[in-house]
Scaffold this motif. Structure first.
Motif, PDB file in Angstrom:
ATOM      1  N   THR A 188      -4.342  16.652   0.140  1.00 16.22           N
ATOM      2  CA  THR A 188      -3.136  16.338   0.902  1.00 16.22           C
ATOM      3  C   THR A 188      -3.377  15.221   1.924  1.00 16.22           C
ATOM      4  OG1 THR A 188      -3.622  18.101   2.507  1.00 16.22           O
ATOM      5  CG2 THR A 188      -2.220  18.667   0.628  1.00 16.22           C
ATOM      6  N   THR A 189      -4.438  14.473   1.766  1.00 12.91           N
ATOM      7  CA  THR A 189      -4.702  13.351   2.668  1.00 12.91           C
ATOM      8  C   THR A 189      -3.539  12.371   2.643  1.00 12.91           C
ATOM      9  OG1 THR A 189      -7.086  13.525   2.297  1.00 12.91           O
ATOM     10  CG2 THR A 189      -6.262  11.439   3.203  1.00 12.91           C
ATOM     11  N   ARG A 190      -3.050  12.027   3.808  1.00 11.49           N
ATOM     12  CA  ARG A 190      -2.012  11.000   3.919  1.00 11.49           C
ATOM     13  C   ARG A 190      -2.676   9.643   4.069  1.00 11.49           C
ATOM     14  NH1 ARG A 190       3.321  11.218   7.603  1.00 11.49           N
ATOM     15  NH2 ARG A 190       3.966  12.223   5.684  1.00 11.49           N
ATOM     16  N   ILE A 191      -2.234   8.689   3.253  1.00 10.52           N
ATOM     17  CA  ILE A 191      -2.803   7.342   3.264  1.00 10.52           C
ATOM     18  C   ILE A 191      -1.675   6.345   3.489  1.00 10.52           C
ATOM     19  CG2 ILE A 191      -4.235   5.669   2.048  1.00 10.52           C
ATOM     20  CD1 ILE A 191      -5.019   7.962   0.126  1.00 10.52           C
ATOM     21  N   ALA A 192      -1.818   5.501   4.484  1.00  9.53           N
ATOM     22  CA  ALA A 192      -0.901   4.386   4.709  1.00  9.53           C
ATOM     23  C   ALA A 192      -1.619   3.104   4.332  1.00  9.53           C
ATOM     24  CB  ALA A 192      -0.451   4.338   6.167  1.00  9.53           C
ATOM     25  N   SER A 212       3.059 -10.286   0.367  1.00  5.95           N
ATOM     26  CA  SER A 212       4.189  -9.610  -0.292  1.00  5.95           C
ATOM     27  C   SER A 212       5.496 -10.120   0.296  1.00  5.95           C
ATOM     28  CB  SER A 212       4.079  -8.097  -0.093  1.00  5.95           C
ATOM     29  OG  SER A 212       3.921  -7.784   1.296  1.00  5.95           O
ATOM     30  N   TRP A 213       5.779 -11.384   0.100  1.00  2.98           N
ATOM     31  CA  TRP A 213       6.922 -12.009   0.752  1.00  2.98           C
ATOM     32  C   TRP A 213       8.233 -11.588   0.113  1.00  2.98           C
ATOM     33  CZ3 TRP A 213       5.291 -13.804   5.076  1.00  2.98           C
ATOM     34  CH2 TRP A 213       3.992 -14.301   5.180  1.00  2.98           C
ATOM     35  N   GLY A 214       9.258 -11.422   0.936  1.00  6.32           N
ATOM     36  CA  GLY A 214      10.589 -11.116   0.438  1.00  6.32           C
ATOM     37  C   GLY A 214      10.911  -9.634   0.494  1.00  6.32           C
ATOM     38  N   ASN A 215      12.102  -9.313   0.037  1.00  2.00           N
ATOM     39  CA  ASN A 215      12.617  -7.949   0.123  1.00  2.00           C
ATOM     40  C   ASN A 215      13.483  -7.696  -1.098  1.00  2.00           C
ATOM     41  OD1 ASN A 215      13.296  -5.402   1.147  1.00  2.00           O
ATOM     42  ND2 ASN A 215      15.066  -6.223   2.264  1.00  2.00           N
ATOM     43  N   TRP A 216      12.969  -6.928  -2.049  1.00  7.15           N
ATOM     44  CA  TRP A 216      13.655  -6.738  -3.322  1.00  7.15           C
ATOM     45  C   TRP A 216      13.206  -5.419  -3.948  1.00  7.15           C
ATOM     46  CZ3 TRP A 216       9.378  -7.084  -6.573  1.00  7.15           C
ATOM     47  CH2 TRP A 216       8.335  -7.899  -6.155  1.00  7.15           C
ATOM     48  N   ASN A 217      13.981  -4.918  -4.855  1.00 10.04           N
ATOM     49  CA  ASN A 217      13.640  -3.685  -5.557  1.00 10.04           C
ATOM     50  C   ASN A 217      12.303  -3.849  -6.272  1.00 10.04           C
ATOM     51  OD1 ASN A 217      15.346  -1.558  -5.145  1.00 10.04           O
ATOM     52  ND2 ASN A 217      16.817  -2.156  -6.712  1.00 10.04           N
ATOM     53  N   GLY A 218      11.382  -2.940  -6.012  1.00  5.04           N
ATOM     54  CA  GLY A 218      10.051  -3.027  -6.584  1.00  5.04           C
ATOM     55  C   GLY A 218       9.042  -3.700  -5.684  1.00  5.04           C
ATOM     56  N   GLN A 219       9.505  -4.293  -4.590  1.00  3.50           N
ATOM     57  CA  GLN A 219       8.614  -4.933  -3.634  1.00  3.50           C
ATOM     58  C   GLN A 219       7.735  -3.882  -2.961  1.00  3.50           C
ATOM     59  OE1 GLN A 219       6.904  -7.211  -2.582  1.00  3.50           O
ATOM     60  NE2 GLN A 219       7.898  -8.456  -1.003  1.00  3.50           N
ATOM     61  N   GLN A 220       6.496  -4.271  -2.635  1.00  5.03           N
ATOM     62  CA  GLN A 220       5.586  -3.424  -1.883  1.00  5.03           C
ATOM     63  C   GLN A 220       5.245  -4.118  -0.571  1.00  5.03           C
ATOM     64  OE1 GLN A 220       2.250  -1.612  -4.228  1.00  5.03           O
ATOM     65  NE2 GLN A 220       3.049  -2.912  -5.877  1.00  5.03           N
ATOM     66  N   ILE A 221       5.464  -3.410   0.526  1.00  2.00           N
ATOM     67  CA  ILE A 221       5.126  -3.937   1.847  1.00  2.00           C
ATOM     68  C   ILE A 221       4.243  -2.929   2.578  1.00  2.00           C
ATOM     69  CG2 ILE A 221       6.008  -4.775   4.048  1.00  2.00           C
ATOM     70  CD1 ILE A 221       8.587  -5.576   2.593  1.00  2.00           C
ATOM     71  N   VAL A 222       4.758  -1.726   2.800  1.00  2.00           N
ATOM     72  CA  VAL A 222       3.960  -0.620   3.338  1.00  2.00           C
ATOM     73  C   VAL A 222       4.091   0.547   2.367  1.00  2.00           C
ATOM     74  CG1 VAL A 222       3.576   0.965   5.249  1.00  2.00           C
ATOM     75  CG2 VAL A 222       4.350  -1.364   5.709  1.00  2.00           C
ATOM     76  N   GLN A 223       2.985   0.953   1.791  1.00  4.27           N
ATOM     77  CA  GLN A 223       2.948   2.053   0.840  1.00  4.27           C
ATOM     78  C   GLN A 223       2.387   3.298   1.518  1.00  4.27           C
ATOM     79  OE1 GLN A 223       3.076   1.727  -3.254  1.00  4.27           O
ATOM     80  NE2 GLN A 223       4.820   0.787  -2.211  1.00  4.27           N
ATOM     81  N   LEU A 224       2.929   4.461   1.141  1.00  4.15           N
ATOM     82  CA  LEU A 224       2.504   5.723   1.738  1.00  4.15           C
ATOM     83  C   LEU A 224       2.243   6.737   0.632  1.00  4.15           C
ATOM     84  CD1 LEU A 224       2.134   7.077   4.574  1.00  4.15           C
ATOM     85  CD2 LEU A 224       4.431   8.003   4.278  1.00  4.15           C
ATOM     86  N   SER A 225       1.125   7.444   0.748  1.00  2.00           N
ATOM     87  CA  SER A 225       0.799   8.542  -0.159  1.00  2.00           C
ATOM     88  C   SER A 225       0.567   9.796   0.658  1.00  2.00           C
ATOM     89  CB  SER A 225      -0.454   8.219  -0.980  1.00  2.00           C
ATOM     90  OG  SER A 225      -0.848   9.340  -1.758  1.00  2.00           O
ATOM     91  N   ASP A 226       1.126  10.914   0.202  1.00  7.88           N
ATOM     92  CA  ASP A 226       0.923  12.206   0.857  1.00  7.88           C
ATOM     93  C   ASP A 226       0.054  13.134   0.032  1.00  7.88           C
ATOM     94  OD1 ASP A 226       2.448  11.893   3.295  1.00  7.88           O
ATOM     95  OD2 ASP A 226       4.234  11.867   2.027  1.00  7.88           O
ATOM     96  N   ASP A 227      -0.532  12.613  -1.043  1.00  4.96           N
ATOM     97  CA  ASP A 227      -1.338  13.449  -1.925  1.00  4.96           C
ATOM     98  C   ASP A 227      -2.672  12.787  -2.283  1.00  4.96           C
ATOM     99  OD1 ASP A 227      -0.453  11.442  -3.592  1.00  4.96           O
ATOM    100  OD2 ASP A 227       0.800  12.738  -4.839  1.00  4.96           O
ATOM    101  N   GLY A 228      -3.283  12.178  -1.283  1.00  8.44           N
ATOM    102  CA  GLY A 228      -4.605  11.610  -1.485  1.00  8.44           C
ATOM    103  C   GLY A 228      -4.656  10.426  -2.412  1.00  8.44           C
ATOM    104  N   GLY A 229      -3.531   9.732  -2.572  1.00  6.55           N
ATOM    105  CA  GLY A 229      -3.511   8.537  -3.391  1.00  6.55           C
ATOM    106  C   GLY A 229      -3.098   8.748  -4.830  1.00  6.55           C
ATOM    107  N   GLN A 230      -2.679   9.962  -5.170  1.00  2.00           N
ATOM    108  CA  GLN A 230      -2.234  10.213  -6.543  1.00  2.00           C
ATOM    109  C   GLN A 230      -0.883   9.562  -6.816  1.00  2.00           C
ATOM    110  OE1 GLN A 230      -4.293  11.811  -8.855  1.00  2.00           O
ATOM    111  NE2 GLN A 230      -5.648  11.424  -7.110  1.00  2.00           N
ATOM    112  N   THR A 231       0.007   9.601  -5.845  1.00  3.07           N
ATOM    113  CA  THR A 231       1.310   8.952  -5.978  1.00  3.07           C
ATOM    114  C   THR A 231       1.590   8.157  -4.720  1.00  3.07           C
ATOM    115  OG1 THR A 231       2.508  10.866  -5.067  1.00  3.07           O
ATOM    116  CG2 THR A 231       2.183  10.796  -7.467  1.00  3.07           C
ATOM    117  N   TRP A 232       2.461   7.132  -4.857  1.00  2.76           N
ATOM    118  CA  TRP A 232       2.768   6.234  -3.756  1.00  2.76           C
ATOM    119  C   TRP A 232       4.263   6.011  -3.669  1.00  2.76           C
ATOM    120  CZ3 TRP A 232      -1.107   4.500  -0.578  1.00  2.76           C
ATOM    121  CH2 TRP A 232      -2.425   4.694  -1.031  1.00  2.76           C
TER     122      TRP A 232
END
Length: 498
Positions: free
Chosen positions: A364-368, A374-394
């Protein structure tokens, strides 16, 4: 040399972003521009929940925020370092930032020491803070400023190596670290002269020749573009919130931490003849052995330790700020590497990775994670990613949320160690259409006029920099930085600007 200063400062009443040097040397940007990507990737992700109500909190200062440093045990003790604008301390009571590098000791004649390359706190003494300063390595050796009262008064020591607070790679680190178990011991990863150690709370320094005695000359620095990266960071393998935290520096000096890691940039590894980008000592720095890393020839801008002793390590091809990829995030248990996330170039994007921070342990490690270039703002863009399951999902918590977004230079991300529903803080660069308005509204109330000159200089450039401070507590999220601060009940969405 050791001098003492009494600093008098005024909290800004009206403030803009933390604005950048707009002239620091070097940014790693990919060949592709993510601003063209919406046409191809518009269907790849669903936008976040709409915002409801936001309230503003003032923020003041100057310079691109290259790092944010929390005290590991004392709530609300937080420092921000900038490339040309000095350093700041968070004032929880007033929800504002206090400049701690104004006044005597930081005047116009000492302007180059407003470039802050690294800050370290003593985990056993929340009053003690160290600050490594110097704008560019070619200007000569840097200074270490030392405060025993959170930056109200300073002494300084002249360092025997140069500092590059506004050189390329300035968001890496932290280069300066205090041993949590023996806080009179400090290590510093220099850009050109290898690893250094102080055994007397920063008063004197000696090169750690057991790692390497090599020093890069100017021709070698010029050969790598004029900005050497050197030893990019130092990390102690110890629980900084363990039983030692009750010790009072320096009455109970304790025992030195045995296991230490140092990240070695490709430029210094080549000059020094080192075989790996990571080395480990298990005897407090007396000897060092190379660690086989899953990728080689990359930079390691950030490496953090979770409560269970697991390390989370970012590898990015570029040095930054805003480094392009490829990039990888791994976890490392001291022997084995596990890939958690990767970024590879595509026809339209060339994402790198910047800041990483963790909270908790195990599954359950939280990873920021900050995604750079990562310029711009659009669907699918990544800027700040967060995982609440140790990096299994983002999941993405910045792009495609209401209001303006800040992308590109997400070079530091920090989770508040004292908050069970952690604060999340990021430093980043942001483009803005109206620099004249931003600079014109700045009321920094400095004791010198250097910042006003910087403001006029910034109006001629195309980009400004800011810091983002997200406060996640009982479902709330606060954004402090580029254009003020905002509080919202939904941490998945972003504010409009007031």
């Amino acid at each position: 040399m050791n001098r003492k200063y009494n600093v008098h400062f005024v909290i800004p009443a009206l403030l803009t972003a933390l604005l950048s040097a707009c002239g620091g040397d070097g940014q790693d940007s990919g060949a592709s521009s993510s601003s063209q990507a919406p046409r191809l990737l518009a269907a790849s992700r669903v936008s976040a929940t709409a915002a409801t109500t936001w309230n503003s909190v003032k923020f003041g200062g100057g310079g691109y925020v290259t790092g944010l440093i929390f005290h590991p045990t004392s709530p609300h003790v937080l420092y921000a370092r900038t490339d040309i604008g000095g350093a700041y301390r968070w004032n929880q009571q007033t929800s504002s930032w206090t400049p701690i590098t104004d006044g005597l000791g930081f005047g116009a004649a000492e302007g180059r020491f407003h470039g802050i390359e690294s800050i370290a706190v003593d985990p056993t003494d929340d009053q003690l803070v160290y600050m490594a300063t110097g704008m560019y390595t070619f200007e000569g050796n840097g200074r270490l400023y030392i405060s025993k009262d959170r930056g109200t008064q300073w002494t300084h020591v002249d360092l025997p190596f140069p500092i590059g607070g506004n050189n390329a790679g300035r968001a890496m680190g932290e280069r300066l670290m205090v041993d949590p178990n023996l806080p009179s011991t400090l290590f510093y990863g220099s850009r050109t002269a290898g690893l250094w150690k102080s055994a007397d709370s920063g008063q004197t320094w000696a090169q750690v020749t057991s790692l390497s005695s090599a020093t890069m000359n100017q021709d070698q620095v010029n050969a790598v573009g004029g900005s050497a990266m050197g030893i990019e960071l130092v990390v102690f393998d110890t629980d900084i919130r363990g039983p030692h935290k009750a010790k009072k520096h320096p009455q109970d000096p304790g025992m030195a931490t045995h296991t230490i890691y140092a990240a070695i940039a490709p430029d210094y590894a080549n000059v020094a003849g080192l075989s790996s980008n990571m080395y480990r000592s298990t005897d407090g720095g007396a000897t060092w052995t190379p660690i086989a890393t899953p990728v080689s020839g990359y930079h390691i801008p950030h490496m953090v330790r979770a409560d269970d002793g697991m390390f989370y390590v970012v590898f990015t091809q570029g040095a930054g700020p805003g480094a392009g990829g490829p990039a990888r995030l791994y976890k490392f248990d001291g022997a084995n590497w596990t890939l958690l996330k990767r970024e590879d170039s595509s026809a339209w994007t060339n994402f790198g990775m910047g800041g990483v921070s963790v909270s908790g342990s195990g599954a359950t490690t939280r990873i920021a994670l900050g995604v750079t270039n990562s310029w711009g703002n659009w669907n699918g863009q990544q800027i700040v990613q967060l995982s609440d399951d140790g990096g299994q999902t983002w999941r993405e918590i910045e792009a495609m949320t209401p209001g303006e977004t800040a992308s590109g230079w997400v070079d530091d991300v920090e989770i508040d160690p004292s908050n069970p529903r952690p604060h999340l803080a990021c430093s980043r660069r942001r483009h803005h259409r109206n620099l004249e308005r931003l600079c014109g509204q700045a009321d920094l109330e400095r004791s010198d006029h250097r910042h006003r000159r910087n403001c006029r200089h910034r109006r001629r450039h195309a980009a400004c920099w800011s810091a983002l401070y997200l406060h996640q507590q009982l479902g709330r999220c606060r954004h402090v930085g580029g254009y003020g601060s905002h509080v919202h009940a939904n941490p998945e969405s972003r504010p409009g600007l007031e």
